[in-house]
Design a protein around this motif. Structure first.
Motif, PDB file in Angstrom:
ATOM      1  N   ALA A 189      -8.115  -6.275  -4.215  1.00 19.86           N
ATOM      2  CA  ALA A 189      -7.447  -5.850  -2.986  1.00 19.86           C
ATOM      3  C   ALA A 189      -5.932  -5.837  -3.163  1.00 19.86           C
ATOM      4  N   PHE A 190      -5.261  -5.063  -2.316  1.00 27.21           N
ATOM      5  CA  PHE A 190      -3.804  -5.010  -2.337  1.00 27.21           C
ATOM      6  C   PHE A 190      -3.219  -6.383  -2.046  1.00 27.21           C
ATOM      7  N   SER A 191      -2.240  -6.781  -2.848  1.00 21.51           N
ATOM      8  CA  SER A 191      -1.461  -7.985  -2.559  1.00 21.51           C
ATOM      9  C   SER A 191      -0.014  -7.568  -2.339  1.00 21.51           C
ATOM     10  N   GLU A 192       0.820  -8.530  -1.995  1.00 23.97           N
ATOM     11  CA  GLU A 192       2.222  -8.230  -1.738  1.00 23.97           C
ATOM     12  C   GLU A 192       2.963  -7.772  -2.993  1.00 23.97           C
ATOM     13  N   THR A 193       2.385  -7.994  -4.175  1.00 21.33           N
ATOM     14  CA  THR A 193       3.028  -7.575  -5.419  1.00 21.33           C
ATOM     15  C   THR A 193       2.437  -6.290  -5.990  1.00 21.33           C
ATOM     16  N   THR A 194       1.472  -5.685  -5.286  1.00 21.32           N
ATOM     17  CA  THR A 194       0.904  -4.416  -5.732  1.00 21.32           C
ATOM     18  C   THR A 194       1.990  -3.338  -5.751  1.00 21.32           C
ATOM     19  N   ALA A 195       2.034  -2.561  -6.821  1.00 21.18           N
ATOM     20  CA  ALA A 195       3.031  -1.499  -6.916  1.00 21.18           C
ATOM     21  C   ALA A 195       2.775  -0.425  -5.865  1.00 21.18           C
ATOM     22  N   TYR A 196       3.865   0.129  -5.320  1.00 23.13           N
ATOM     23  CA  TYR A 196       3.743   1.190  -4.325  1.00 23.13           C
ATOM     24  C   TYR A 196       3.301   2.489  -5.005  1.00 23.13           C
ATOM     25  N   ALA A 197       2.363   3.205  -4.357  1.00 20.32           N
ATOM     26  CA  ALA A 197       1.893   4.498  -4.872  1.00 20.32           C
ATOM     27  C   ALA A 197       1.395   5.339  -3.707  1.00 20.32           C
ATOM     28  N   PRO A 198       2.259   5.683  -2.745  1.00 20.36           N
ATOM     29  CA  PRO A 198       1.818   6.407  -1.550  1.00 20.36           C
ATOM     30  C   PRO A 198       1.306   7.796  -1.892  1.00 20.36           C
ATOM     31  N   ASN A 199       0.256   8.218  -1.200  1.00 23.54           N
ATOM     32  CA  ASN A 199      -0.408   9.475  -1.530  1.00 23.54           C
ATOM     33  C   ASN A 199      -0.391  10.520  -0.419  1.00 23.54           C
ATOM     34  N   SER A 200       0.222  10.236   0.709  1.00 19.87           N
ATOM     35  CA  SER A 200       0.330  11.211   1.790  1.00 19.87           C
ATOM     36  C   SER A 200       1.766  11.207   2.296  1.00 19.87           C
ATOM     37  N   PRO A 201       2.197  12.271   2.975  1.00 24.52           N
ATOM     38  CA  PRO A 201       3.549  12.241   3.560  1.00 24.52           C
ATOM     39  C   PRO A 201       3.753  11.052   4.481  1.00 24.52           C
ATOM     40  N   TYR A 202       2.721  10.685   5.251  1.00 23.92           N
ATOM     41  CA  TYR A 202       2.830   9.498   6.108  1.00 23.92           C
ATOM     42  C   TYR A 202       3.094   8.251   5.276  1.00 23.92           C
ATOM     43  N   ALA A 203       2.258   8.021   4.270  1.00 24.44           N
ATOM     44  CA  ALA A 203       2.405   6.825   3.450  1.00 24.44           C
ATOM     45  C   ALA A 203       3.752   6.806   2.728  1.00 24.44           C
ATOM     46  N   ALA A 204       4.185   7.978   2.256  1.00 24.78           N
ATOM     47  CA  ALA A 204       5.476   8.045   1.561  1.00 24.78           C
ATOM     48  C   ALA A 204       6.628   7.720   2.511  1.00 24.78           C
ATOM     49  N   SER A 205       6.528   8.172   3.757  1.00 22.93           N
ATOM     50  CA  SER A 205       7.597   7.878   4.715  1.00 22.93           C
ATOM     51  C   SER A 205       7.640   6.393   5.045  1.00 22.93           C
ATOM     52  N   LYS A 206       6.476   5.760   5.134  1.00 21.63           N
ATOM     53  CA  LYS A 206       6.454   4.318   5.405  1.00 21.63           C
ATOM     54  C   LYS A 206       6.924   3.534   4.181  1.00 21.63           C
ATOM     55  N   ALA A 207       6.553   3.979   2.991  1.00 20.07           N
ATOM     56  CA  ALA A 207       7.044   3.329   1.778  1.00 20.07           C
ATOM     57  C   ALA A 207       8.569   3.403   1.714  1.00 20.07           C
ATOM     58  N   SER A 208       9.117   4.554   2.074  1.00 12.19           N
ATOM     59  CA  SER A 208      10.575   4.712   2.092  1.00 12.19           C
ATOM     60  C   SER A 208      11.211   3.727   3.058  1.00 12.19           C
TER      61      SER A 208
END
Length: 369
Positions: free
Chosen positions: A148-167
């Motif tokens: 499962a995702f942990s706080e140290t999991t590398a970011y890899a957003p796959n949708s415009p929504y996810a990319a905007s939240k990652a930003s």
């Protein structure tokens, strides 16, 4: 500074649940900044009408002078940032809106909060917090047996929504590491519960099944999400705000991984039990597999060990109890549903699902009972 907090997006799904919960549990004032777009609904907060502890301000988080004026006027001890465009399907159609709200809006809040915090001194400066509410979608997707995702999991957003939240997450981190702004970030799994806008999976399926309409399930229906009851999420945010360590991220999950098709069949069975309709028949027969959306992440799962160990938080609702509560809430609040089903909402549903349910629709399959 006083005990008030400034909440952005407090008329939306999670935000309104948080505001109601905060007033009930903490009882201190909330300044609620919300633009009241399609997903923001002042009716969510109707029970607070006349309550002087709730101060509602209609406005845009991108409006720097407005944000500055609210911070100066009310001197809040914290800013809790929910306001966001959050529906993946909408981000595929209008990604510019997501960039504007989720990226530039968060930047505006950070800049104004930083200036406000710089003017504070002593205990008030030490006490102030900026809490940014984010999503597990910033981490990308998991295979069936991946941890499962942990706080140290590398970011890899796959949708415009996810990319905007990652930003926005990266901006929050930068304001802490560059200028020391006392920030906190939470990354949550999929929420469900009262007041969720009907375009999201669970309320859409409840309402379509109630009315005997097709239940559109993307692809093979085996995409997996970790479902978190919104009340548990609100409790987690309160705990992080009060006791979280500045600069840290806390993942918040429901420990309830379910395939989308299992969520839908559960809803069908609950409605058959709670609101049977002979004219509709078994609601599983309404399930219709439709063309998958582009870039649909296969699986999300949250490792919430950190928040459990540091803050003693864990979800109280199991999926079975939470989904029953949710279905019952929608059945008891059909007036609310009818009010939010505006013409604009109907146009959106038509735009997103009509073609999928039409010529590109896969053959409907009846699932085993």
């Amino acid at each position: 500074m006083n005990d008030a907090i400034l909440v952005t997006g407090g008329a939306g799904f999670i935000g309104s649940n948080f505001v109601l919960d905060w007033i009930q549990q903490r009882g201190t004032p909330v300044i609620n900044l919300d633009l009241l777009t399609y997903a923001g609904n002042a009716a969510n907060l109707q029970t607070l009408e006349g309550d002087t502890r709730h101060i509602f301000v209609r406005g845009d988080i991108c409006d720097a002078p407005l944000v500055k004026s609210l911070l100066e006027k009310y001197q809040p001890r914290a800013l809790v940032h929910f306001a966001a465009e959050s529906h993946v399907d909408r981000s595929l159609v209008s990604p510019d809106t997501f960039i504007q709200t989720n990226v530039f809006g968060t930047f505006t809040l950070l800049r104004q909060a930083h200036e406000y915090w710089n003017r504070l001194t002593g205990h008030e400066r030490e006490q102030f917090r900026f809490l940014h509410v984010s999503t597990d979608e910033v981490y990308g997707t998991l295979d069936e047996h991946d941890p499962a995702f942990s706080e140290t999991t590398a970011y890899a957003p796959n949708s415009p929504y996810a990319a905007s939240k990652a930003s926005s997450d990266h901006l929050v981190r930068a304001w802490h590491h560059t200028w020391g702004l006392p920030v906190l970030t939470t990354n949550c799994s999929n929420n469900y519960g009262p007041f969720q806008f009907p375009e999201k999976l669970i309320p859409l399926m409840i309402l379509n099944a109630l009315e005997g309409k097709p239940l559109p399930v993307y692809g093979d229906g085996l995409n997996v999400r970790d479902w978190l009851f919104v009340g548990d999420h609100c409790t987690a945010i309160r705990e992080v705000l009060e006791r979280g360590r500045p600069g840290e991220t806390y993942n918040v999950g429901g420990s309830s991984e379910r395939a989308n098709i299992d969520v839908v069949t559960t809803i069908c069975d609950l409605l058959d039990e709670m609101r049977p309709n002979a004219g509709i028949g078994p609601r599983r027969n309404l399930i219709t597999y439709v063309t998958d959306r582009p870039g649909h992440d296969r699986r999300y799962a949250i490792n919430a060990t950190k928040i459990t160990h540091e803050l003693s938080w864990h979800p109280l609702e199991r999926f079975e109890s939470g989904i029953r509560r949710t279905v019952a809430w929608y059945l008891d609040h059909l007036d609310w549903v009818n009010n939010v089903r505006s013409g604009a909402y109907q146009q959106w549903i038509e735009h997103n699902y009509a073609e999928r349910l039409g010529t590109e629709r896969q053959q409907t399959e009846q699932l085993p009972q």
